[in-house]
Scaffold this motif. Structure first.
Motif, short mmCIF file in Angstrom:
data_model
loop_
_atom_site.label_atom_id
_atom_site.label_comp_id
_atom_site.label_asym_id
_atom_site.label_seq_id
_atom_site.Cartn_x
_atom_site.Cartn_y
_atom_site.Cartn_z
N THR A 1 51.94 42.80 50.57
CA THR A 1 51.15 43.09 49.87
C THR A 1 51.11 44.61 49.67
O THR A 1 50.23 44.98 48.98
CB THR A 1 49.49 42.69 50.14
N LEU B 1 41.91 37.35 38.24
CA LEU B 1 42.11 36.59 39.23
C LEU B 1 41.62 35.18 39.43
O LEU B 1 42.03 34.39 40.21
CB LEU B 1 41.68 37.33 40.47
N THR C 1 37.24 29.95 45.40
CA THR C 1 38.34 30.72 45.72
C THR C 1 37.94 32.23 45.95
O THR C 1 36.86 32.86 45.25
CB THR C 1 39.09 31.05 44.24
N ALA D 1 38.74 36.09 46.91
CA ALA D 1 39.85 36.99 46.75
C ALA D 1 39.69 38.31 47.48
O ALA D 1 38.44 38.81 47.80
CB ALA D 1 40.43 37.29 45.25
N ARG E 1 47.18 32.41 47.66
CA ARG E 1 48.03 33.06 46.77
C ARG E 1 48.19 34.55 47.23
O ARG E 1 47.16 35.09 47.53
CB ARG E 1 47.53 32.73 45.52
N THR E 2 49.08 35.03 46.62
CA THR E 2 49.27 36.54 46.39
C THR E 2 49.50 36.71 44.91
O THR E 2 50.07 36.03 44.29
CB THR E 2 50.46 37.14 47.13
N HIS E 3 48.98 37.95 44.17
CA HIS E 3 48.75 38.19 42.82
C HIS E 3 49.53 39.37 42.54
O HIS E 3 48.80 40.52 42.26
CB HIS E 3 47.35 38.31 42.58
N TRP F 1 41.00 42.76 47.61
CA TRP F 1 41.55 43.70 47.05
C TRP F 1 41.28 44.89 47.40
O TRP F 1 40.11 45.16 47.39
CB TRP F 1 41.66 43.46 45.48
N SER G 1 50.88 41.00 40.03
CA SER G 1 51.08 41.41 38.69
C SER G 1 51.50 43.06 38.78
O SER G 1 51.24 43.63 39.23
CB SER G 1 49.82 41.23 38.05
N SER H 1 44.30 35.86 47.58
CA SER H 1 43.33 35.04 47.50
C SER H 1 43.60 33.69 48.33
O SER H 1 44.65 33.14 48.72
CB SER H 1 42.81 34.41 45.92
#
Length: 309
Positions: free
Chosen positions: A251, A38, A5, A7, A282-284, A9, A286, A299
């Protein structure tokens, strides 16, 4: 199946806290917590902010997250067995990029390379080949395109294509802040269409019609850099896998300091050797990530079993 995985950011002005700057220290700890949450094997970061080098910042972030960031140098003798350099790509703007990876992954000696102003980049990019006992080798590439100059972004896209092509026989996964709209109008509708004009939009759109007095009347999102990347073989993985319904989640655009509309400018790209192996995107979003940065982490998970090479 041996999955990895990756990611990406943009950390929004990630800085070394000043002496007794408890707020800065707390923010950096919170960023590290989000990164750990993540669950990614590799994290590509943007906006390590320092007037000189991003090395100390990336080293500190690696320590806080329990990840590695040391790229092994080529061996000349046994004395070089532990020689390494921090995998940060310095930028003349002071906004650096870098790569982190979990223990269990290792850099292939001599594969870390950085690129910046010398090839016309506003920020920077880097490539490094990683491997593990379970996976075959793969290349990761953090990048950050120009936030102000649409023409430069097109040049930067050409350079990313050229850099990735140097590793065409290996899976290449790039992640970063693209600072422009995606190539696909179906997954990413134009966020600027129908919105009132304001001056900063000139950095993000193509004005198609001006009044006789020179006032912008019609405009569209600038997708040219993204289309160069796609045409050059760097696939926008989330758009490629999206089956709908509706557009992909944004995003950026959630932060009070961001004047632009909601849009998906943080994207993970893959060359053909990697794109066919992607099994999840995926989009995270939070609350913690949205509070700490004007960008949301993204990610992809890829099957890098050696049997698929």
């Amino acid at each position: 199946m041996a999955t990895v995985t990756v990611a990406s950011w943009n950390l929004l002005d990630y800085k070394m806290p000043r002496y007794r700057d408890t707020d800065g220290e707390k923010r950096n700890r919170r960023i590290a917590e989000v990164i750990r949450g993540l669950g990614a094997d590799v994290v590509l970061v943007q906006e390590l902010v320092s007037p000189g080098s991003g090395t100390a910042l990336l080293h500190g972030l690696a320590k806080d997250t329990g990840m590695d960031c040391y790229a092994e140098l080529p061996w000349i003798s046994e004395d070089d067995a532990f020689a390494g350099t921090v995998a940060a790509a310095d930028a003349r703007t002071g906004y650096h990029t870098g790569a982190l990876w979990k223990p269990g992954f290792a850099s292939v000696p001599g594969t870390f390379a950085t690129f910046g102003a010398e090839i016309g980049l506003w920020h920077s990019t880097a490539t490094i080949t990683l491997t593990s006992e379970e996976t075959g080798p793969f290349v990761v590439m953090p990048f950050h395109l120009d936030p102000f100059d649409p023409s430069r972004r097109m040049t930067e896209a050409q350079q990313l294509v050229r850099i990735a092509a140097r590793h065409e026989k290996l899976p290449v996964i790039g992640g970063g802040d693209n600072n422009c709209e995606a190539a696909n109008e179906i997954t990413d509708p134009d966020p600027y269409r129908g919105r009132p004009w304001f001056p900063k939009m000139i950095h993000q759109v193509i004005v198609t019609t001006y009044s006789p007095e020179g006032v912008p009347l019609e405009w569209e999102a600038d997708r040219r850099p993204a289309r160069i990347l796609a045409a050059g073989g760097l696939v926008d993985v989330a758009a490629h896998r999206h089956t709908g319904p509706g557009p992909l989640p944004p995003t950026a655009g959630h932060h009070p300091d961001d004047p632009f509309p909601h849009r998906r400018i943080d994207r993970i790209l893959a060359n053909p050797a990697a794109a066919t192996r992607v099994i999840d995107c995926r989009t995270h979003p939070s609350d913690e990530a949205k509070e700490l940065s004007d960008h949301i982490p993204v990610s992809v998970t890829i099957d890098l079993s050696p049997s698929r090479s």
